[in-house]
Design a protein around this motif. Structure first.
Motif, PDB file in Angstrom:
ATOM      1  N   THR A 138       0.847  -1.190   0.000  1.00 27.21           N
ATOM      2  CA  THR A 138       0.000   0.000   0.000  1.00 27.21           C
ATOM      3  C   THR A 138       0.882   1.240   0.000  1.00 27.21           C
ATOM      4  O   THR A 138       1.861   1.307   0.743  1.00 27.21           O
ATOM      5  CB  THR A 138      -0.897   0.006   1.256  1.00 27.21           C
ATOM      6  N   LYS A 172      -2.791   8.802 -10.989  1.00 31.23           N
ATOM      7  CA  LYS A 172      -3.258   7.436 -10.753  1.00 31.23           C
ATOM      8  C   LYS A 172      -2.777   6.880  -9.417  1.00 31.23           C
ATOM      9  O   LYS A 172      -3.467   6.087  -8.794  1.00 31.23           O
ATOM     10  CB  LYS A 172      -2.795   6.525 -11.891  1.00 31.23           C
ATOM     11  N   LEU A 173      -1.568   7.256  -9.022  1.00 33.52           N
ATOM     12  CA  LEU A 173      -1.003   6.769  -7.761  1.00 33.52           C
ATOM     13  C   LEU A 173      -1.446   7.689  -6.632  1.00 33.52           C
ATOM     14  O   LEU A 173      -1.170   8.872  -6.656  1.00 33.52           O
ATOM     15  CB  LEU A 173       0.528   6.736  -7.832  1.00 33.52           C
ATOM     16  N   LYS A 174      -2.108   7.140  -5.655  1.00 37.84           N
ATOM     17  CA  LYS A 174      -2.593   7.921  -4.512  1.00 37.84           C
ATOM     18  C   LYS A 174      -2.244   7.178  -3.225  1.00 37.84           C
ATOM     19  O   LYS A 174      -2.177   5.949  -3.207  1.00 37.84           O
ATOM     20  CB  LYS A 174      -4.119   8.101  -4.573  1.00 37.84           C
ATOM     21  N   ARG A 183      -3.634   3.545  -2.054  1.00 40.22           N
ATOM     22  CA  ARG A 183      -3.841   2.589  -3.158  1.00 40.22           C
ATOM     23  C   ARG A 183      -2.843   1.449  -3.041  1.00 40.22           C
ATOM     24  O   ARG A 183      -1.720   1.628  -2.603  1.00 40.22           O
ATOM     25  CB  ARG A 183      -3.620   3.259  -4.532  1.00 40.22           C
ATOM     26  N   ARG A 184      -3.268   0.264  -3.451  1.00 36.59           N
ATOM     27  CA  ARG A 184      -2.374  -0.891  -3.448  1.00 36.59           C
ATOM     28  C   ARG A 184      -1.714  -1.001  -4.814  1.00 36.59           C
ATOM     29  O   ARG A 184      -2.327  -0.741  -5.842  1.00 36.59           O
ATOM     30  CB  ARG A 184      -3.143  -2.167  -3.121  1.00 36.59           C
ATOM     31  N   ILE A 239      -1.403  -0.954 -10.752  1.00 38.39           N
ATOM     32  CA  ILE A 239      -2.158  -0.362  -9.654  1.00 38.39           C
ATOM     33  C   ILE A 239      -3.370  -1.261  -9.446  1.00 38.39           C
ATOM     34  O   ILE A 239      -4.124  -1.517 -10.391  1.00 38.39           O
ATOM     35  CB  ILE A 239      -2.589   1.078  -9.995  1.00 38.39           C
ATOM     36  N   GLU A 276      -6.980  -2.444  -8.264  1.00 33.44           N
ATOM     37  CA  GLU A 276      -8.300  -1.860  -8.020  1.00 33.44           C
ATOM     38  C   GLU A 276      -8.748  -2.241  -6.613  1.00 33.44           C
ATOM     39  O   GLU A 276      -8.242  -3.197  -6.025  1.00 33.44           O
ATOM     40  CB  GLU A 276      -9.305  -2.382  -9.052  1.00 33.44           C
ATOM     41  N   GLU A 277      -9.718  -1.516  -6.090  1.00 28.11           N
ATOM     42  CA  GLU A 277     -10.199  -1.797  -4.747  1.00 28.11           C
ATOM     43  C   GLU A 277     -10.755  -3.215  -4.689  1.00 28.11           C
ATOM     44  O   GLU A 277     -11.556  -3.620  -5.520  1.00 28.11           O
ATOM     45  CB  GLU A 277     -11.296  -0.795  -4.357  1.00 28.11           C
TER      46      GLU A 277
END
Length: 167
Positions: free
Chosen positions: A63, A103-105, A108-109, A136, A138-139
């Motif tokens: 993460t 895109k990277l926050k 985020r995993r 990246i 997704e949830e």
């Protein structure tokens, strides 16, 4: 669809991608089917950050706990993410990939594969700056679903590995 049809009829191939594929000698569906990988990469097992060894190819899922952007010499953009998998921190660096900042926050995993090395001035911390593959997540998506043996194709600057694997 027939194997003699043009690649432009494949999903995800427009005029620009068709021209790039032509540079590689790929013009028909048959050419795509016979464009074999040059090698394969073993990403079949996830490695905990605490178990990383320098210079050994490893696959890690973690993460993002911190994200930094810097501008280096000659306008070079350096994006650094710090990943945590519960066993330690891994510094992951992308060069000149400005589009990734959106895109990277934090939170985020991310699934990354490459050769870790000791981070410059990182006091024993590992860094991956030459990634072989990253995604990246997704949830709710599990990193274990991405593990496996992946083909590696001869690619161009506009046609990346993900494009060829999808094609």
């Amino acid at each position: 669809m027939k194997i003699t049809d043009s690649v432009q009829y494949l999903k995800g191939v427009g005029p620009k991608k068709k021209a790039e594929l032509a540079r590689l000698g790929i013009a028909r569906v048959y050419d795509v089917l016979t464009y074999f990988p040059r090698t394969y990469e073993d990403q079949s097992a996830l490695t905990r950050i605490a178990d990383l060894r320098p210079g050994t190819v490893a696959t890690v899922a973690g993460t993002i706990v911190n994200l930094q952007e810097q501008t280096g010499r000659r306008g070079l953009t350096i994006l650094t993410a710090y990943l945590n998998d519960g066993s330690g921190l891994l510094q992951v660096t992308w060069f000149n990939q400005k589009y990734l900042k959106n895109k990277l926050k934090v939170g985020r995993r991310v699934f990354v594969s490459g050769k870790p090395a000791y981070a410059y001035g990182g006091r024993g911390q590992f860094a991956m700056s030459q990634l072989r593959y990253f995604q990246i997540l997704e949830e709710g998506e599990q990193a274990a679903g991405l593990c496996g043996i992946l083909p590696v194709y001869a690619a161009t600057e506009r046609l990346n590995q993900k494009f060829f694997r999808t094609l």
